[in-house]
Design a protein around this motif. Structure first.
Motif, PDB file in Angstrom:
ATOM      1  N   GLY A 134       0.635  -0.880  -0.221  1.00 11.63           N
ATOM      2  CA  GLY A 134       0.360  -0.253   0.086  1.00 11.63           C
ATOM      3  C   GLY A 134       0.869   1.472   0.059  1.00 11.63           C
ATOM      4  N   THR A 135       0.211   2.267   0.130  1.00 12.76           N
ATOM      5  CA  THR A 135       0.318   3.527   0.859  1.00 12.76           C
ATOM      6  C   THR A 135       0.432   4.402   1.829  1.00 12.76           C
ATOM      7  OG1 THR A 135      -1.281   5.178  -0.500  1.00 12.76           O
ATOM      8  CG2 THR A 135       0.126   4.130  -2.147  1.00 12.76           C
ATOM      9  N   SER A 136       1.568   5.107   2.249  1.00  4.12           N
ATOM     10  CA  SER A 136       1.036   5.303   3.706  1.00  4.12           C
ATOM     11  C   SER A 136       1.729   6.962   3.435  1.00  4.12           C
ATOM     12  CB  SER A 136       1.941   4.428   4.530  1.00  4.12           C
ATOM     13  OG  SER A 136       2.327   4.444   4.434  1.00  4.12           O
ATOM     14  N   GLY A 137       1.447   7.501   5.221  1.00  5.64           N
ATOM     15  CA  GLY A 137       2.299   8.960   5.350  1.00  5.64           C
ATOM     16  C   GLY A 137       3.507   8.785   5.943  1.00  5.64           C
ATOM     17  N   GLY A 138       4.294   9.056   6.116  1.00  2.38           N
ATOM     18  CA  GLY A 138       5.527   8.745   6.715  1.00  2.38           C
ATOM     19  C   GLY A 138       5.646   9.765   8.226  1.00  2.38           C
ATOM     20  N   ASP A 206      -9.899   7.354   9.077  1.00  2.00           N
ATOM     21  CA  ASP A 206      -9.809   8.054   8.255  1.00  2.00           C
ATOM     22  C   ASP A 206      -8.985   8.926   8.130  1.00  2.00           C
ATOM     23  OD1 ASP A 206     -11.589  10.967   7.550  1.00  2.00           O
ATOM     24  OD2 ASP A 206     -10.750  12.016   9.191  1.00  2.00           O
ATOM     25  N   PHE A 207      -8.688   9.303   6.547  1.00  2.00           N
ATOM     26  CA  PHE A 207      -7.411  10.337   6.262  1.00  2.00           C
ATOM     27  C   PHE A 207      -7.245  11.407   6.100  1.00  2.00           C
ATOM     28  CE2 PHE A 207      -5.797  12.044   2.375  1.00  2.00           C
ATOM     29  CZ  PHE A 207      -4.063  11.136   2.637  1.00  2.00           C
ATOM     30  N   TYR A 208      -8.108  12.049   6.950  1.00  5.64           N
ATOM     31  CA  TYR A 208      -8.184  13.807   7.161  1.00  5.64           C
ATOM     32  C   TYR A 208      -8.302  13.813   9.091  1.00  5.64           C
ATOM     33  CZ  TYR A 208      -8.712  14.998   2.435  1.00  5.64           C
ATOM     34  OH  TYR A 208      -8.069  15.131   0.961  1.00  5.64           O
ATOM     35  N   GLY A 210      -9.195  12.012  11.804  1.00  4.22           N
ATOM     36  CA  GLY A 210      -8.335  10.774  11.710  1.00  4.22           C
ATOM     37  C   GLY A 210      -6.440  10.687  11.724  1.00  4.22           C
ATOM     38  N   GLN A 211      -6.025  11.023  10.172  1.00  2.00           N
ATOM     39  CA  GLN A 211      -4.960  11.033  10.534  1.00  2.00           C
ATOM     40  C   GLN A 211      -3.924  12.420  10.848  1.00  2.00           C
ATOM     41  OE1 GLN A 211      -3.302   9.556   6.884  1.00  2.00           O
ATOM     42  NE2 GLN A 211      -4.824   8.083   6.772  1.00  2.00           N
ATOM     43  N   GLY A 212      -5.162  13.168  12.035  1.00  7.20           N
ATOM     44  CA  GLY A 212      -4.376  14.844  12.403  1.00  7.20           C
ATOM     45  C   GLY A 212      -4.296  15.731  11.316  1.00  7.20           C
ATOM     46  N   ARG A 213      -4.643  15.543   9.868  1.00 10.17           N
ATOM     47  CA  ARG A 213      -4.275  16.435   9.156  1.00 10.17           C
ATOM     48  C   ARG A 213      -5.069  17.605   9.392  1.00 10.17           C
ATOM     49  NH1 ARG A 213      -3.438  12.247   5.882  1.00 10.17           N
ATOM     50  NH2 ARG A 213      -1.558  12.822   4.044  1.00 10.17           N
ATOM     51  N   LEU A 214      -4.682  18.785   8.956  1.00  8.91           N
ATOM     52  CA  LEU A 214      -4.868  20.681   9.130  1.00  8.91           C
ATOM     53  C   LEU A 214      -6.339  20.451   7.995  1.00  8.91           C
ATOM     54  CD1 LEU A 214      -1.780  21.901  10.616  1.00  8.91           C
ATOM     55  CD2 LEU A 214      -3.527  21.412  11.975  1.00  8.91           C
ATOM     56  N   ASN A 240       5.158   4.943   9.898  1.00 10.37           N
ATOM     57  CA  ASN A 240       3.900   5.463   9.249  1.00 10.37           C
ATOM     58  C   ASN A 240       2.322   5.022   9.368  1.00 10.37           C
ATOM     59  OD1 ASN A 240       4.194   2.221   8.963  1.00 10.37           O
ATOM     60  ND2 ASN A 240       4.233   2.371   6.188  1.00 10.37           N
ATOM     61  N   ILE A 241       1.687   5.784   8.653  1.00 11.38           N
ATOM     62  CA  ILE A 241       0.179   5.764   9.078  1.00 11.38           C
ATOM     63  C   ILE A 241      -0.877   5.678   7.860  1.00 11.38           C
ATOM     64  CG2 ILE A 241      -2.147   7.314   9.857  1.00 11.38           C
ATOM     65  CD1 ILE A 241       0.527   9.193  10.644  1.00 11.38           C
ATOM     66  N   GLU A 242      -1.004   4.286   8.590  1.00 16.84           N
ATOM     67  CA  GLU A 242      -2.594   4.167   6.634  1.00 16.84           C
ATOM     68  C   GLU A 242      -4.220   3.649   7.129  1.00 16.84           C
ATOM     69  OE1 GLU A 242      -2.735   0.863   8.067  1.00 16.84           O
ATOM     70  OE2 GLU A 242      -2.453   0.366   5.943  1.00 16.84           O
ATOM     71  N   MET A 243      -4.881   2.766   6.702  1.00 11.18           N
ATOM     72  CA  MET A 243      -5.771   2.962   6.821  1.00 11.18           C
ATOM     73  C   MET A 243      -6.778   1.210   7.339  1.00 11.18           C
ATOM     74  SD  MET A 243      -7.470   6.422   5.149  1.00 11.18           S
ATOM     75  CE  MET A 243      -9.255   5.923   5.466  1.00 11.18           C
ATOM     76  N   GLU A 244      -5.093   0.229   7.150  1.00 12.11           N
ATOM     77  CA  GLU A 244      -6.041  -0.992   6.466  1.00 12.11           C
ATOM     78  C   GLU A 244      -5.213  -2.217   7.700  1.00 12.11           C
ATOM     79  OE1 GLU A 244      -5.177   0.880   4.055  1.00 12.11           O
ATOM     80  OE2 GLU A 244      -7.602   1.009   3.199  1.00 12.11           O
ATOM     81  N   ALA A 265       6.456   5.389   1.716  1.00 10.55           N
ATOM     82  CA  ALA A 265       5.436   6.400   2.326  1.00 10.55           C
ATOM     83  C   ALA A 265       5.083   7.913   1.538  1.00 10.55           C
ATOM     84  CB  ALA A 265       6.495   7.033   3.334  1.00 10.55           C
ATOM     85  N   LEU A 266       3.829   8.573   1.279  1.00  9.56           N
ATOM     86  CA  LEU A 266       4.464   9.742  -0.159  1.00  9.56           C
ATOM     87  C   LEU A 266       4.726  10.697   0.818  1.00  9.56           C
ATOM     88  CD1 LEU A 266       0.532   8.331  -1.659  1.00  9.56           C
ATOM     89  CD2 LEU A 266       2.980   7.123  -1.940  1.00  9.56           C
ATOM     90  N   LEU A 267       4.508  11.042   1.649  1.00  8.94           N
ATOM     91  CA  LEU A 267       5.677  11.920   2.290  1.00  8.94           C
ATOM     92  C   LEU A 267       5.898  11.909   4.147  1.00  8.94           C
ATOM     93  CD1 LEU A 267       1.854  14.662   3.494  1.00  8.94           C
ATOM     94  CD2 LEU A 267       2.513  11.405   3.794  1.00  8.94           C
ATOM     95  N   ASN A 268       6.163  12.654   4.271  1.00  6.45           N
ATOM     96  CA  ASN A 268       6.562  13.140   5.973  1.00  6.45           C
ATOM     97  C   ASN A 268       5.764  13.377   6.779  1.00  6.45           C
ATOM     98  OD1 ASN A 268       7.812  13.240   8.182  1.00  6.45           O
ATOM     99  ND2 ASN A 268       9.899  14.199   7.477  1.00  6.45           N
ATOM    100  N   ARG A 269       5.065  12.943   7.441  1.00  3.47           N
ATOM    101  CA  ARG A 269       3.787  13.583   8.013  1.00  3.47           C
ATOM    102  C   ARG A 269       4.583  15.375   8.799  1.00  3.47           C
ATOM    103  NH1 ARG A 269      -1.062  12.513   8.884  1.00  3.47           N
ATOM    104  NH2 ARG A 269      -1.458  14.866   9.066  1.00  3.47           N
ATOM    105  N   LEU A 270       5.827  14.453   8.932  1.00  2.00           N
ATOM    106  CA  LEU A 270       6.421  16.045  10.145  1.00  2.00           C
ATOM    107  C   LEU A 270       6.053  17.349   9.299  1.00  2.00           C
ATOM    108  CD1 LEU A 270       8.021  13.893  12.392  1.00  2.00           C
ATOM    109  CD2 LEU A 270       6.046  14.567  14.047  1.00  2.00           C
ATOM    110  N   GLN A 274      -0.327  17.836   2.957  1.00  2.00           N
ATOM    111  CA  GLN A 274      -1.091  18.005   1.434  1.00  2.00           C
ATOM    112  C   GLN A 274       0.132  17.021   0.197  1.00  2.00           C
ATOM    113  OE1 GLN A 274      -2.910  20.404  -1.284  1.00  2.00           O
ATOM    114  NE2 GLN A 274      -4.356  19.950   0.720  1.00  2.00           N
ATOM    115  N   ILE A 275      -0.509  16.111  -0.102  1.00  2.00           N
ATOM    116  CA  ILE A 275       0.379  15.372  -0.836  1.00  2.00           C
ATOM    117  C   ILE A 275       0.524  15.521  -2.802  1.00  2.00           C
ATOM    118  CG2 ILE A 275       0.270  12.818  -2.272  1.00  2.00           C
ATOM    119  CD1 ILE A 275      -1.287  12.036  -0.396  1.00  2.00           C
ATOM    120  N   LYS A 276       1.649  16.378  -2.655  1.00  2.00           N
ATOM    121  CA  LYS A 276       1.983  17.236  -3.862  1.00  2.00           C
ATOM    122  C   LYS A 276       3.338  16.792  -4.710  1.00  2.00           C
ATOM    123  CE  LYS A 276       1.510  21.410  -1.192  1.00  2.00           C
ATOM    124  NZ  LYS A 276       2.013  22.496  -0.034  1.00  2.00           N
TER     125      LYS A 276
END
Ligand SMILES: O=P(O)(O)O[C@@H]1C[C@H](O)[C@@H](CO)O1
Ligand code: URA
Length: 315
Positions: A134-138, A206-208, A210-214, A240-244, A265-270, A274-276
């Motif tokens: 899968g993909t995830s936020g690092g 949740d992606f938003y 639930g994963q502490g997104r602003l 990393n953070i994902e949903m399954e 990991a598609l990005l470093n959440r620290l 946004q995945i840019k």
């Protein structure tokens, strides 16, 4: 209430449901397959590896990669979606490898796993290994890093999955197979193009929020609170953070399937929410777990050879 793991010596997949025995037919509704309409042992009896991931296109690409890597006959480009009769999930088969999409989030993968495990049971498959690619936020890791999950944890960093059954909460273990984690890490040592590490994976609902997104449509916390939470997760070993991953680990463990989770990991959440990264970068990132797993499968089948690897990843 906790439940026990279902590993047993005969390598068969366990279904732990006494009601199934009294049904004269089992319709796997979301796959558009069934025990009366399809010869499941003939169609799937040779399956040894099941790979799952959110996106139908990724899982088709993975089946095509495996078709090529295993040197199977014909052009892998025309692989047919076995679940074409439904648009819930996509399923492709390349020799002993089954590749299935599971959509996003716990309920979606949970439904898929119930039907997949019954399919493997009806088909009398033995010694099946299942891997989520899968993909995830690092968390504190570079984008593009591949994380092999040692422990799947919930939003409170606990290695458990809570399943509501009737009006009870049943707590299930999210333990994964330790030997498989090491085997996958060893395979990653053959690849020098991207970093791979072992870490805890946090699974959210949740992606938003639930994963502490602003950056969702709703947000009630500050940037400081977000970072405090994410750093706490990092200190607890989450990379990393994902949903399954938690429900995947829980269900597979109970049904006797050796399971692993390998997410890029598609990005470093620290560093942001946004995945840019450009589309082609994201496509290449998604291929990383696929390449690692293709090496793992080929090694398991005794088909791996180092020279070929140099062709896939020229130095
Ligand atoms: O396997 P995928 O890439 O779908 O895994 C993660 C978790 C969610 O399903 C989704 C969110 O973007 O990506
Ligand atoms: O940040 C991310 C990226 C991919 N998938 C997730 O669940 N979270």
């Amino acid at each position: 209430m906790t439940e026990r793991k279902g590993y047993a010596g005969n390598g068969l997949v366990h279904v732990k449901n006494p009601h199934l025995d009294s049904m004269d037919e089992d319709v796997l509704y979301h796959f558009n397959l069934g025990t009366k309409t399809h010869n499941l042992p003939v169609m799937f009896g040779d399956v040894k590896f099941v790979c799952v991931g959110g996106s139908p296109n990724r899982m088709k690409a993975f089946a095509q990669l495996m078709h090529k890597e295993l040197g199977l006959e014909g052009d892998g480009k025309d692989l047919k979606d076995i679940c074409a009769g439904t648009d819930r999930y996509s399923m492709y088969k390349a020799g002993p490898v089954l590749s299935i999409s599971h959509g996003m989030g716990v309920p979606s993968i949970s439904i898929m796993l119930h039907e997949l495990i019954k399919l493997l049971h009806h088909a009398k498959c033995r010694d099946v290994t299942i891997i989520r690619i899968g993909t995830s936020g690092g968390l504190g890791i570079d984008p593009g890093t591949v994380v092999i999950t040692d422990i799947a944890v919930d939003s409170f960093f606990k290695a458990q999955f809570e399943q509501v059954i009737l009006d009870n909460i049943v707590v299930r273990s999210t333990e994964l197979d330790k030997d498989l984690v090491e085997e996958l890490l060893n395979c990653s040592k053959e690849i020098h193009d991207f970093p791979t590490l072992i870490g805890h994976t946090m699974c959210t609902y949740d992606f938003y929020e639930g994963q502490g997104r602003l950056d969702g449509a709703l947000c009630s916390f500050s940037n400081e609170k977000k970072l405090e939470y994410l750093k706490k997760a990092h200190d607890a070993g989450v990379r990393n953070i994902e949903m399954e991953s938690t429900v995947f680990a829980a269900i597979c463990g109970l049904c006797g399937l050796k399971a692993a989770v390998v997410c890029v990991a598609l990005l470093n959440r620290l560093e942001g929410d946004q995945i840019k990264a450009p589309h082609e970068v994201l496509v290449e990132y998604q291929q990383r777990p696929q390449h690692l797993i293709s090496i793992f499968i080929k090694k398991r089948l005794g088909l791996y050879n180092q020279m070929e690897l140099l062709c896939i990843f020229p130095e």
